[in-house]
Design a protein around this motif. Structure first.
Motif, PDB file in Angstrom:
ATOM      1  N   GLU A 288     -27.607 -34.106  44.560  1.00  0.00           N
ATOM      2  CA  GLU A 288     -26.188 -34.011  44.901  1.00  0.00           C
ATOM      3  C   GLU A 288     -25.583 -35.395  45.084  1.00  0.00           C
ATOM      4  OE1 GLU A 288     -24.618 -31.504  47.840  1.00  0.00           O
ATOM      5  OE2 GLU A 288     -25.549 -29.672  47.067  1.00  0.00           O
ATOM      6  N   GLN A 289     -26.260 -36.258  45.819  1.00  0.00           N
ATOM      7  CA  GLN A 289     -25.719 -37.591  46.054  1.00  0.00           C
ATOM      8  C   GLN A 289     -25.717 -38.413  44.775  1.00  0.00           C
ATOM      9  OE1 GLN A 289     -24.084 -38.852  48.483  1.00  0.00           O
ATOM     10  NE2 GLN A 289     -23.910 -40.881  47.545  1.00  0.00           N
ATOM     11  N   LEU A 290     -26.709 -38.222  43.935  1.00  0.00           N
ATOM     12  CA  LEU A 290     -26.775 -38.954  42.671  1.00  0.00           C
ATOM     13  C   LEU A 290     -25.542 -38.678  41.818  1.00  0.00           C
ATOM     14  CD1 LEU A 290     -28.892 -40.821  41.273  1.00  0.00           C
ATOM     15  CD2 LEU A 290     -29.690 -38.789  40.056  1.00  0.00           C
ATOM     16  N   LEU A 291     -25.064 -37.424  41.856  1.00  0.00           N
ATOM     17  CA  LEU A 291     -23.921 -37.020  41.031  1.00  0.00           C
ATOM     18  C   LEU A 291     -22.587 -37.189  41.738  1.00  0.00           C
ATOM     19  CD1 LEU A 291     -25.433 -33.775  39.484  1.00  0.00           C
ATOM     20  CD2 LEU A 291     -25.092 -35.965  38.336  1.00  0.00           C
ATOM     21  N   TYR A 292     -22.618 -37.499  43.020  1.00  0.00           N
ATOM     22  CA  TYR A 292     -21.402 -37.572  43.823  1.00  0.00           C
ATOM     23  C   TYR A 292     -20.478 -38.671  43.302  1.00  0.00           C
ATOM     24  CZ  TYR A 292     -18.538 -37.970  48.081  1.00  0.00           C
ATOM     25  OH  TYR A 292     -17.502 -38.014  48.982  1.00  0.00           O
ATOM     26  N   GLU A 293     -19.239 -38.323  42.982  1.00  0.00           N
ATOM     27  CA  GLU A 293     -18.206 -39.255  42.526  1.00  0.00           C
ATOM     28  C   GLU A 293     -18.564 -39.964  41.224  1.00  0.00           C
ATOM     29  OE1 GLU A 293     -17.546 -41.779  45.944  1.00  0.00           O
ATOM     30  OE2 GLU A 293     -15.989 -40.441  46.718  1.00  0.00           O
ATOM     31  N   VAL A 294     -19.471 -39.414  40.457  1.00  0.00           N
ATOM     32  CA  VAL A 294     -19.823 -39.996  39.157  1.00  0.00           C
ATOM     33  C   VAL A 294     -19.056 -39.238  38.081  1.00  0.00           C
ATOM     34  CG1 VAL A 294     -21.677 -40.350  37.497  1.00  0.00           C
ATOM     35  CG2 VAL A 294     -22.084 -40.791  39.921  1.00  0.00           C
ATOM     36  N   HIS A 295     -18.118 -39.925  37.433  1.00  0.00           N
ATOM     37  CA  HIS A 295     -17.263 -39.238  36.452  1.00  0.00           C
ATOM     38  C   HIS A 295     -17.997 -38.951  35.151  1.00  0.00           C
ATOM     39  CE1 HIS A 295     -17.082 -43.365  35.091  1.00  0.00           C
ATOM     40  NE2 HIS A 295     -16.526 -42.976  33.971  1.00  0.00           N
ATOM     41  N   ASP A 296     -18.936 -39.824  34.778  1.00  0.00           N
ATOM     42  CA  ASP A 296     -19.683 -39.645  33.528  1.00  0.00           C
ATOM     43  C   ASP A 296     -21.123 -40.072  33.784  1.00  0.00           C
ATOM     44  OD1 ASP A 296     -20.826 -39.658  31.031  1.00  0.00           O
ATOM     45  OD2 ASP A 296     -19.290 -40.893  30.076  1.00  0.00           O
ATOM     46  N   PRO A 297     -22.051 -39.118  33.856  1.00  0.00           N
ATOM     47  CA  PRO A 297     -23.444 -39.489  34.167  1.00  0.00           C
ATOM     48  C   PRO A 297     -24.050 -40.464  33.171  1.00  0.00           C
ATOM     49  CG  PRO A 297     -23.115 -37.124  34.428  1.00  0.00           C
ATOM     50  CD  PRO A 297     -21.868 -37.658  33.784  1.00  0.00           C
ATOM     51  N   ALA A 298     -23.536 -40.505  31.948  1.00  0.00           N
ATOM     52  CA  ALA A 298     -24.080 -41.428  30.954  1.00  0.00           C
ATOM     53  C   ALA A 298     -23.420 -42.801  31.014  1.00  0.00           C
ATOM     54  CB  ALA A 298     -23.920 -40.846  29.557  1.00  0.00           C
ATOM     55  N   ALA A 299     -22.342 -42.927  31.790  1.00  0.00           N
ATOM     56  CA  ALA A 299     -21.623 -44.207  31.834  1.00  0.00           C
ATOM     57  C   ALA A 299     -20.926 -44.352  33.177  1.00  0.00           C
ATOM     58  CB  ALA A 299     -20.621 -44.296  30.693  1.00  0.00           C
ATOM     59  N   TYR A 300     -21.713 -44.593  34.209  1.00  0.00           N
ATOM     60  CA  TYR A 300     -21.177 -44.829  35.547  1.00  0.00           C
ATOM     61  C   TYR A 300     -20.809 -46.307  35.635  1.00  0.00           C
ATOM     62  CZ  TYR A 300     -21.132 -45.129  40.684  1.00  0.00           C
ATOM     63  OH  TYR A 300     -20.771 -45.346  41.986  1.00  0.00           O
ATOM     64  N   LEU A 301     -19.517 -46.582  35.671  1.00  0.00           N
ATOM     65  CA  LEU A 301     -19.030 -47.949  35.566  1.00  0.00           C
ATOM     66  C   LEU A 301     -19.011 -48.626  36.931  1.00  0.00           C
ATOM     67  CD1 LEU A 301     -15.991 -47.316  33.199  1.00  0.00           C
ATOM     68  CD2 LEU A 301     -18.320 -47.968  32.558  1.00  0.00           C
ATOM     69  N   THR A 302     -19.630 -49.788  37.021  1.00  0.00           N
ATOM     70  CA  THR A 302     -19.575 -50.621  38.211  1.00  0.00           C
ATOM     71  C   THR A 302     -19.349 -52.059  37.762  1.00  0.00           C
ATOM     72  OG1 THR A 302     -21.871 -51.366  38.429  1.00  0.00           O
ATOM     73  CG2 THR A 302     -21.372 -49.108  39.158  1.00  0.00           C
ATOM     74  N   PRO A 303     -18.987 -52.959  38.676  1.00  0.00           N
ATOM     75  CA  PRO A 303     -18.819 -54.353  38.259  1.00  0.00           C
ATOM     76  C   PRO A 303     -20.108 -55.012  37.776  1.00  0.00           C
ATOM     77  CG  PRO A 303     -17.814 -53.955  40.398  1.00  0.00           C
ATOM     78  CD  PRO A 303     -18.632 -52.761  40.089  1.00  0.00           C
ATOM     79  N   ASP A 304     -21.261 -54.455  38.158  1.00  0.00           N
ATOM     80  CA  ASP A 304     -22.544 -55.081  37.841  1.00  0.00           C
ATOM     81  C   ASP A 304     -23.168 -54.571  36.558  1.00  0.00           C
ATOM     82  OD1 ASP A 304     -22.642 -56.587  40.335  1.00  0.00           O
ATOM     83  OD2 ASP A 304     -22.959 -54.636  41.291  1.00  0.00           O
ATOM     84  N   VAL A 305     -22.901 -53.311  36.210  1.00  0.00           N
ATOM     85  CA  VAL A 305     -23.619 -52.683  35.106  1.00  0.00           C
ATOM     86  C   VAL A 305     -22.957 -51.347  34.804  1.00  0.00           C
ATOM     87  CG1 VAL A 305     -25.239 -51.433  36.600  1.00  0.00           C
ATOM     88  CG2 VAL A 305     -25.980 -52.104  34.305  1.00  0.00           C
ATOM     89  N   THR A 306     -23.207 -50.819  33.625  1.00  0.00           N
ATOM     90  CA  THR A 306     -22.868 -49.435  33.308  1.00  0.00           C
ATOM     91  C   THR A 306     -24.157 -48.628  33.401  1.00  0.00           C
ATOM     92  OG1 THR A 306     -21.072 -50.117  31.832  1.00  0.00           O
ATOM     93  CG2 THR A 306     -21.915 -47.873  31.580  1.00  0.00           C
ATOM     94  N   ALA A 307     -24.242 -47.786  34.399  1.00  0.00           N
ATOM     95  CA  ALA A 307     -25.483 -47.047  34.660  1.00  0.00           C
ATOM     96  C   ALA A 307     -25.469 -45.714  33.922  1.00  0.00           C
ATOM     97  CB  ALA A 307     -25.667 -46.818  36.151  1.00  0.00           C
ATOM     98  N   ASP A 308     -26.643 -45.337  33.415  1.00  0.00           N
ATOM     99  CA  ASP A 308     -26.819 -44.091  32.668  1.00  0.00           C
ATOM    100  C   ASP A 308     -27.893 -43.272  33.365  1.00  0.00           C
ATOM    101  OD1 ASP A 308     -27.413 -42.073  30.895  1.00  0.00           O
ATOM    102  OD2 ASP A 308     -27.727 -43.369  29.161  1.00  0.00           O
ATOM    103  N   ILE A 309     -27.478 -42.145  33.983  1.00  0.00           N
ATOM    104  CA  ILE A 309     -28.445 -41.275  34.652  1.00  0.00           C
ATOM    105  C   ILE A 309     -28.665 -39.984  33.874  1.00  0.00           C
ATOM    106  CG2 ILE A 309     -27.969 -42.224  36.943  1.00  0.00           C
ATOM    107  CD1 ILE A 309     -26.233 -39.751  37.508  1.00  0.00           C
ATOM    108  N   GLY A 310     -28.291 -40.002  32.588  1.00  0.00           N
ATOM    109  CA  GLY A 310     -28.433 -38.802  31.769  1.00  0.00           C
ATOM    110  C   GLY A 310     -29.851 -38.301  31.659  1.00  0.00           C
ATOM    111  N   GLN A 311     -30.823 -39.214  31.738  1.00  0.00           N
ATOM    112  CA  GLN A 311     -32.235 -38.834  31.642  1.00  0.00           C
ATOM    113  C   GLN A 311     -32.972 -39.042  32.962  1.00  0.00           C
ATOM    114  OE1 GLN A 311     -33.290 -37.384  28.787  1.00  0.00           O
ATOM    115  NE2 GLN A 311     -31.156 -37.641  28.127  1.00  0.00           N
ATOM    116  N   ALA A 312     -32.243 -39.219  34.041  1.00  0.00           N
ATOM    117  CA  ALA A 312     -32.880 -39.491  35.326  1.00  0.00           C
ATOM    118  C   ALA A 312     -33.598 -38.254  35.858  1.00  0.00           C
ATOM    119  CB  ALA A 312     -31.844 -39.963  36.341  1.00  0.00           C
TER     120      ALA A 312
END
Length: 477
Positions: A288-312
């Protein structure tokens, strides 16, 4: 060429050197107003775990995440009223009980306590240490997020267009990343105070400093980002804001624990919670927390990186211990998000209660009276106990819902208006319902609050110059 953080001396301070040993990060706050007694058990657990690891290269950090868009707007209002204010109002209550233990055990502190006034927060911490009889800690102040000055007007105009000219801007803050936090830690800072940084960056900064990763090591940065995302909401990953009796039961929610992650040199992590606390850390709470406020699991945009949790994947590896794997990363965005706060008129609110037979009908009649008496205001009407959360500002559902027989109703009326005098009418009319409205009304409360509105935009990363400074020993930034 990949760039990595290199250790360097800064005014003779101790520096961090890259290590492959485990990194521990505990979080003791998930928002401004969070519980002030959360840090104690987290610090105790960090100390115990450091002792168990028996590795002098291991590092531990305590993270306080106390900032949100609304929180920063409120901080800007406080700073407008008093230039010495504008930092986290609960800073002292949260940090004082654990500051001595953190410094004694080498637990570094990373926070966005600064809100609208990071130098003020740093000075407050320095005074706190002095009052506790502690040696002056090395406190770093992250800067660069504030874009409200005249030198940034052109870049905001480019982002917002002509509407900028009609706004009475109070503040403009960019979401900056982990690099200045990491640089401050490498330079020997024991405490880092930031303003508007991205929430996960409070964990990415320590990871960059501890492991010495390159700034474009996207996969590792993404893993640390998602570890920070699990931490950033405090108790939420430990069963807070998760419990749903009979469906998702959480033991001892009254004493819910706060999270601790143990990160390895590749950015992989196990999330747990402070020992001896309530709540739980399960695959469900972590998901639940992993997905919280994440608009796109394959492209979670942050200033440091674009994180992809599609296969997490998440896997329980022990009681209240869950491993996160499979996070991947891509290049960070070229643009940074900026929140522009501007004067938004006045928020007027009023409440009155009705109880007993016919309470709902009397509350509805009171609402009708106010509609007729306040034609210049667009009213938000809520029947708390009948229809509020599911209603809307226009009152369409309220008007479409046939009256019921609720016997305990609190009527709430709210409106926004640019003119203070017009907004003040609402409070007076709600108060007048005592004798000018339906029978049996009571418990009137009214409030008038200056309102800040927020616009979001994107600006080029090159327009935001970040860095840090160490608070001088005298405490003046």
């Amino acid at each position: 060429m990949a760039r990595s953080i290199q250790s360097r001396h800064f005014h003779g301070s101790a520096v961090m050197t890259p290590s492959s040993a485990p990194l521990l990060i505990g979080c003791a706050a998930g928002f401004s107003g969070d519980r002030v007694d959360a840090a104690g058990p987290v610090v105790d657990s960090l100390i115990e775990r450091l002792a168990a690891l028996a590795d002098p290269r291991a590092s531990a950090f305590l993270m306080f995440e106390t900032l949100a868009e609304r929180t920063l707007a409120l901080a800007q209002l406080r700073r407008r009223a008093d230039p010495a204010q504008g930092c986290e109002p609960l800073l002292d209550a949260m940090l004082r009980p654990v500051l001595a233990r953190c410094l004694a055990h080498g637990i570094r502190i990373v926070s966005n306590f600064g809100a609208a006034n990071p130098p003020g927060a740093a000075r407050q911490i320095a005074r706190m240490a002095a009052e506790l009889g502690l040696a002056a800690p090395r406190i770093a102040i992250v800067h660069g997020d504030d874009l409200s000055g005249p030198e940034h007007r052109a870049v905001l105009r480019e982002a917002l267009g002509a509407q900028l000219e009609s706004l009475r801007i109070v503040s403009a803050n960019a979401y900056v990343g982990a690099e200045p936090i990491a640089a401050a830690l490498v330079a020997g800072a024991q405490i880092v105070v930031a303003g508007r940084v991205a929430d996960p960056s409070l964990a990415v900064g320590p990871a960059l400093a501890h492991f010495g990763w390159a700034h474009d090591d996207w996969h590792r940065l993404a893993r640390a980002t998602m570890a920070g995302h699990l931490l950033e909401c405090g108790a939420q990953v430990c069963g807070g804001y998760f419990a749903d009796p009979g469906y998702k039961d959480v033991p001892d929610l009254h004493a819910v624990g706060f999270p601790i992650v143990e990160m390895d040199a590749d950015g992989g992590c196990i999330v747990g919670k402070a020992r001896g606390t309530g709540g739980l850390v399960s695959t469900a709470s972590v998901t639940e927390q992993l997905l919280y406020e994440v608009h796109d699991p394959a492209a979670y945009l942050t200033p440091d990186v674009t994180a992809d949790i599609g296969q997490a994947t998440v896997q329980a590896v022990g009681p209240d211990r869950v491993r996160l794997r499979g996070v991947r990363g891509h290049a960070r965005p070229a643009m940074l998000k900026v929140n522009v706060c501007h004067e938004g008129g006045w928020l007027a609110e009023g409440e009155i209660s009705y109880a007993g037979p016919g309470a709902e009908a009397r509350a509805r009649l009171a609402a009708q009276v106010l509609r007729r008496r306040l034609p210049a205001l667009d009213l938000r009407i809520d029947l708390i106990g009948v229809l509020s959360i599911l209603g809307d500002d226009a009152g369409r559902l309220l008007r479409a819902t046939p009256p019921g027989d609720a016997r305990d109703v609190r009527l709430r009326i709210a409106a926004i208006h640019a003119d203070r005098a017009q907004a003040e009418h609402l409070g007076r009319e709600v108060t007048a319902l005592y004798t000018c409205g339906p029978a049996g009304g009571g418990g009137v409360r009214t409030a008038l609050t200056p309102r800040l509105a927020t616009l979001s935009c994107l600006v080029p990363r090159s327009a935001v110059a970040t860095g840090f400074q160490l608070l001088p020993e005298g405490g003046a930034a």
